[in-house]
Design an enzyme around this catalytic site. Sequence first.
Site, PDB file in Angstrom:
ATOM      1  NE  ARG A   1     -19.419   0.052  -1.676  1.00 43.31           N
ATOM      2  CZ  ARG A   1     -18.300   0.204  -2.370  1.00 43.31           C
ATOM      3  NH1 ARG A   1     -17.466  -0.822  -2.477  1.00 43.31           N
ATOM      4  NH2 ARG A   1     -18.000   1.333  -2.951  1.00 43.31           N
TER       5      ARG A   1
ATOM      6  CB  SER B   1     -17.015  -0.571  -6.337  1.00 38.66           C
ATOM      7  OG  SER B   1     -15.715  -0.460  -6.873  1.00 38.66           O
ATOM      8  CG  HIS B   2     -13.918  -3.812  -5.132  1.00 36.73           C
ATOM      9  ND1 HIS B   2     -13.966  -2.469  -4.817  1.00 36.73           N
ATOM     10  CD2 HIS B   2     -13.612  -4.460  -3.983  1.00 36.73           C
ATOM     11  CE1 HIS B   2     -13.689  -2.324  -3.530  1.00 36.73           C
ATOM     12  NE2 HIS B   2     -13.473  -3.516  -3.001  1.00 36.73           N
TER      13      HIS B   2
ATOM     14  CE  LYS C   1     -18.330   3.930  -5.855  1.00 34.29           C
ATOM     15  NZ  LYS C   1     -17.206   3.707  -6.799  1.00 34.29           N
TER      16      LYS C   1
ATOM     17  CG  ASP D   1     -13.429  -0.923 -10.401  1.00 34.71           C
ATOM     18  OD1 ASP D   1     -13.735  -0.353 -11.466  1.00 34.71           O
ATOM     19  OD2 ASP D   1     -13.470  -0.345  -9.295  1.00 34.71           O
TER      20      ASP D   1
ATOM     21  CG  ASP E   1     -17.573   1.305  -9.924  1.00 41.18           C
ATOM     22  OD1 ASP E   1     -16.518   0.644  -9.852  1.00 41.18           O
ATOM     23  OD2 ASP E   1     -17.783   2.313  -9.229  1.00 41.18           O
TER      24      ASP E   1
ATOM     25  CG  ASP F   1     -14.579   3.712  -9.782  1.00 39.53           C
ATOM     26  OD1 ASP F   1     -14.194   2.523  -9.785  1.00 39.53           O
ATOM     27  OD2 ASP F   1     -14.970   4.299  -8.756  1.00 39.53           O
ATOM     28  NE  ARG F   2     -10.842   0.174  -7.671  1.00 40.32           N
ATOM     29  CZ  ARG F   2     -10.443  -0.903  -6.998  1.00 40.32           C
ATOM     30  NH1 ARG F   2      -9.209  -0.978  -6.540  1.00 40.32           N
ATOM     31  NH2 ARG F   2     -11.265  -1.907  -6.799  1.00 40.32           N
TER      32      ARG F   2
ATOM     33  CG  HIS G   1      -9.849   5.179  -6.968  1.00 37.73           C
ATOM     34  ND1 HIS G   1     -11.041   5.186  -7.645  1.00 37.73           N
ATOM     35  CD2 HIS G   1      -9.986   4.260  -5.989  1.00 37.73           C
ATOM     36  CE1 HIS G   1     -11.876   4.313  -7.106  1.00 37.73           C
ATOM     37  NE2 HIS G   1     -11.255   3.728  -6.102  1.00 37.73           N
TER      38      HIS G   1
END
Length: 455
Positions: free
Chosen positions: A17, A104-105, A114, A244, A246, A248-249, A331
């Site tokens: 990242r 992500s965020h 990832k 978020d 992507d 995933d949350r 998560h």
Amino acid sequence: MRTREQLDAVIKAYDVRGVVGEDIDAAFVRDTGAAFAHILRGEGESTVAVGYDMRPSSPELSQAFAEGVNSQGLDVIMVGLASTDELYFAAGQLGCAGAMFTASHNPAKYNGIKLCRAGAVPVGQATGLDAIKDMLVAGVPEWDGAQGSVAQRDVLEDYAKFLRSLVLLEDSRPLTVSVDAANGMGGHTVPAVFAGLPFDVRELYFELDGTFPNHEANPLDPKNLVDLQKFTVEQGADIGLAFDGDADRCFVVDELGQPVSPSAICALVAQRYLEKFPGATVIHNLITSKTVPELIAENGGKPVRTRVGHSFIKAQMAAENAVFGGEHSAHYYFQEFWNADSGMLAAMHVLAALGESDQPLSKLMAQYSRYEASGEINSTVADQQATTQAVLDAFAQRTESVDELDGVTVQLAGTKAWFNVRASNTEPLLRLNVEAPTKAEVDELVAEILGIIRA
């Protein structure tokens, strides 16, 4: 060629990242793809699925990564626009390694990768990222065999169908569901997953836009929930969901617009899995509310406590054969989903519970919230270790026990109050979490501990 110090700033404990154009560019990503493919080829793997989020830089970077993978003789399946859990689905269902381009965020100027192996097994520092770093310093070995190929495959409908097979929602009572996608990948996945279900979905910020024109795609920060809270009440919705970047949350707000603690979601989903798998093991990280292990035990399950972080949770899930795992950061991990995390699957479980109940969400969730909590409070400090010790010394006479699984968790004597202080791995921060039976006790402890940390 980059130095190890430069790479340490970009290739972190769980992922890659950094700022596009400064830390990350097409050449770096191409070499990273080649290094990952070199490792996979040595393990007998032949294919990598590649997905990307809505950030402006994601298509170009994912293409460069695919070129790197191909240069080592491995094939690429481009799944295109995807949420992170959609990419995990591809890696699980297709039995191949995966790479998801997302930050992500993080703000728009960032991007990242990832990585996972076949079956969505995560790639972390000790399981591949350090080896990639070594190759990027020394140079990725050339491959003199045939180049790999690239195929396109849209897995969105298969992903949606698979999730709907895990949580049956067709017979739910009709619900009005407000969703804030934050211009992220929830705007891509929610319409596909909820299609044909008895939900009246009210959409907020569903346009895919990686510049995040409305607010950051980080629902962990309370300011980014404000729009959804207001929207949920205005729409008369039964529940609000915030994803978020992507997706995933997932964060939840009730019909009153009040945030629902991720710990309460952990407890609810754990209870549902224990009804399905009596006596099963459920993982929770050490920051989740004590409500979580209490309810797991009361429902006949085995609670197992672990460190914070997805690589630890996923490893523990596999080692303990756990059916579900949850973190305070929203998560949620599922054995039925290759031990990977999925905000969408967690949301579906909450919708199923609400759809089976005749109570509003605020009443339904009350049983899963036995304590008050501070949330995570960050403080910049010069010396993490010395500051942590100062806190321990100050509470020595009131301490029942201390454990050091991740930072220090202090159980206070004669009360159910506890706190955790742990150092960030990447920044000069200490993170504080406090839980107690009442808000007054929480506020008092927070004030006292921050007085020491920030002195």
